[in-house]
Scaffold this motif. Structure first.
Motif, mmCIF file in Angstrom:
data_model
loop_
_atom_site.group_PDB
_atom_site.id
_atom_site.type_symbol
_atom_site.label_atom_id
_atom_site.label_comp_id
_atom_site.label_asym_id
_atom_site.label_seq_id
_atom_site.Cartn_x
_atom_site.Cartn_y
_atom_site.Cartn_z
ATOM 1 N N ASN A 198 -80.690 30.713 24.266
ATOM 2 C CA ASN A 198 -80.552 29.512 23.964
ATOM 3 C C ASN A 198 -79.172 28.835 23.785
ATOM 4 O OD1 ASN A 198 -83.089 30.367 23.255
ATOM 5 N ND2 ASN A 198 -83.564 28.745 21.863
ATOM 6 N N THR A 199 -78.992 27.555 24.182
ATOM 7 C CA THR A 199 -77.484 27.038 23.671
ATOM 8 C C THR A 199 -77.272 26.960 22.216
ATOM 9 O OG1 THR A 199 -78.106 25.383 25.556
ATOM 10 C CG2 THR A 199 -76.311 24.883 23.912
ATOM 11 N N CYS A 200 -78.110 27.051 21.559
ATOM 12 C CA CYS A 200 -77.885 27.065 19.892
ATOM 13 C C CYS A 200 -77.410 28.449 19.461
ATOM 14 C CB CYS A 200 -79.063 26.749 19.079
ATOM 15 S SG CYS A 200 -80.590 27.856 19.001
ATOM 16 N N ASP B 78 -79.213 21.344 27.708
ATOM 17 C CA ASP B 78 -80.498 21.717 27.430
ATOM 18 C C ASP B 78 -80.852 22.717 26.448
ATOM 19 O OD1 ASP B 78 -82.097 19.539 29.071
ATOM 20 O OD2 ASP B 78 -81.258 20.817 30.978
ATOM 21 N N ASP B 79 -82.022 22.926 26.001
ATOM 22 C CA ASP B 79 -81.975 23.892 24.813
ATOM 23 C C ASP B 79 -82.131 25.252 25.110
ATOM 24 O OD1 ASP B 79 -82.798 23.630 21.845
ATOM 25 O OD2 ASP B 79 -84.483 24.665 22.600
ATOM 26 N N ARG B 80 -82.847 25.706 26.155
ATOM 27 C CA ARG B 80 -83.215 27.258 26.364
ATOM 28 C C ARG B 80 -83.537 27.329 27.536
ATOM 29 N NH1 ARG B 80 -87.225 25.023 23.579
ATOM 30 N NH2 ARG B 80 -89.223 25.841 23.547
ATOM 31 N N LYS C 279 -82.654 17.921 24.862
ATOM 32 C CA LYS C 279 -81.140 17.726 24.463
ATOM 33 C C LYS C 279 -81.064 17.225 23.043
ATOM 34 C CE LYS C 279 -80.059 16.445 29.182
ATOM 35 N NZ LYS C 279 -79.723 15.479 30.238
ATOM 36 N N LEU C 280 -80.288 18.279 22.220
ATOM 37 C CA LEU C 280 -80.120 17.994 20.784
ATOM 38 C C LEU C 280 -78.758 17.979 20.577
ATOM 39 C CD1 LEU C 280 -82.540 20.328 19.384
ATOM 40 C CD2 LEU C 280 -82.769 17.951 19.215
ATOM 41 N N ASN D 200 -76.352 21.182 20.042
ATOM 42 C CA ASN D 200 -76.046 22.103 21.187
ATOM 43 C C ASN D 200 -74.898 21.604 22.044
ATOM 44 O OD1 ASN D 200 -78.096 23.807 20.864
ATOM 45 N ND2 ASN D 200 -79.688 22.472 21.925
ATOM 46 N N TYR E 195 -79.417 18.309 12.784
ATOM 47 C CA TYR E 195 -78.806 18.557 14.102
ATOM 48 C C TYR E 195 -77.475 17.565 14.351
ATOM 49 C CZ TYR E 195 -83.365 20.684 15.014
ATOM 50 O OH TYR E 195 -84.607 21.345 15.226
#
Length: 369
Positions: free
Chosen positions: A177-179, A225-227, A239-240, A243, A291
């Motif tokens: 994940n990006t996070c 994107d998330d993951r 998209k958050l 990230n 977020y």
């Protein structure tokens, strides 16, 4: 007379007048929110915070990390009030620390050291905050724990699908994940400022993590994107703000550490692209505060480097809106309150000589010698 002045100019003039009329407005608001958090969510028996105001359950470590970041900023601005509390809270967070495994790390919930599945992103957030705590009070225990925590985070990297750090230690979700990767890169660059013997290796880690994340999860518009599902290669869209925010900070850290302008240009590109997250009517980030407050932090860090006014204006507009909403109806969950407190402290520091000095010095420590 006012009829001949454009609406945006009127807003700017009114904002300037308000700031002049209310010196230290954001720091006062930050203190107010932080006191509310302590009064409403603090659990004396454990020394940490409850998840909800009306329930006894302690909050998860990721959410505790935001409360920790809020206390770090509070202790920097009001050391006599919040310095002792920060010390006690750091010790109380040992309740989440599992040291009975080969590579210790923070578990999601309070632990007896039973080796439960850990999140790499939780630990990356903790590492970042521990390093900032060390910058704030120079107590070696913070830096030592940050180093230990980052060891766990980097153990989450492997070469499957070309690299990347997993989200869960046990790969429960099967994704990278990006996070997890964004904050891990930031933590590497933050620690490199103080671990000079390992600084080159840590900067190389940050480069590797950022390169993989951009190749795997960056969309054509620049946002993230998330993951990615490792088994299938499927990209989970969505998209958050946090990230993209952490990659902005990682790109800025790489620019400072290497002097390579390409990283600054990428950070500036992402800053502009992040207007996509704004509500068209209000100019406030659409994401939940948990977020979006990370984007305000990225806006302020990018502003320190580029001095582009839109970044400071964007951060201020969001923080003002969030405080207004909080003042009208205080949220029942700890994290939303802590996110607001953190954003207010940072906004206050962006406008105070002491705060500017701290963050400018922090940035300078990361610059290539």
């Amino acid at each position: 007379m006012l009829k001949s002045i454009s609406a945006p100019l009127i807003v700017l003039l009114l904002t300037s007048w308000t700031l002049a009329a209310e010196p230290n407005k954001y720091l006062k608001q930050a203190h107010e929110v932080t006191e509310h958090i302590n009064d409403t969510f603090f659990d004396p028996a454990s020394g940490v915070y409850r998840k909800y105001a009306d329930k006894p359950k302690l909050d998860y470590v990721w959410l505790q990390s935001v409360a920790f970041a809020n206390l770090v900023a509070a202790a920097r601005n009001e050391p006599e009030v919040y310095g002792p509390q920060l010390e006690k809270y750091f010790t109380a967070l040992d309740g989440y620390w599992d040291d009975k495994v080969e590579i210790p790390g923070y578990e999601a919930a309070p632990t007896q050291g039973n080796g439960s599945d850990k999140y790499y992103d939780d630990n990356a957030w903790m590492a970042i905050t521990l390093i900032e705590a060390y910058e704030t009070n120079e107590k070696p225990a913070y830096l030592k724990r940050a180093d230990e925590t980052l060891d766990f985070v980097l153990s989450g990297w492997d070469d499957e699908i070309g690299g990347g750090i997993w989200w869960h230690q046990n790969h429960k979700d099967g994704t990278k994940n990006t996070c997890a990767n964004g904050p891990s890169a930031v933590a590497c660059l933050q620690l490199a400022k103080f671990q000079k013997e390992d600084s080159a290796e840590l900067v190389d880690w940050a480069k590797k993590i950022v390169d993989w994340t951009c190749n795997a999860l960056q969309d054509d518009d620049g946002l993230f994107d998330d993951r990615v599902v490792v088994k299938t290669g499927e990209i989970k869209r969505g998209k958050l703000t946090y990230n993209t925010a952490l990659i902005i900070r990682a790109q800025l850290g790489l620019y400072r550490a290497t002097g390579d302008e390409k990283y600054l240009e990428q950070a500036k590109r992402l800053g502009k692209a992040s207007d996509w997250f704004l509500d068209a009517q209000t100019g406030v980030y659409r994401d939940a505060l948990r977020y979006a407050h990370f984007m305000v932090e990225a806006d302020l860090e990018l502003y320190r480097t580029t001095k582009e006014p839109y970044l400071l204006d964007r951060a201020r507009r969001n923080v003002d809106a969030w405080y207004q909403d909080w003042n009208a109806d205080k949220p029942n969950d700890m994290m939303t309150n802590a996110c607001l407190g953190r954003a207010l402290w940072l906004m206050g520091e962006a406008e105070s000589e002491q705060g500017q000095a701290f963050w400018n010095h922090s940035d300078e420590l990361g610059m290539k010698e």
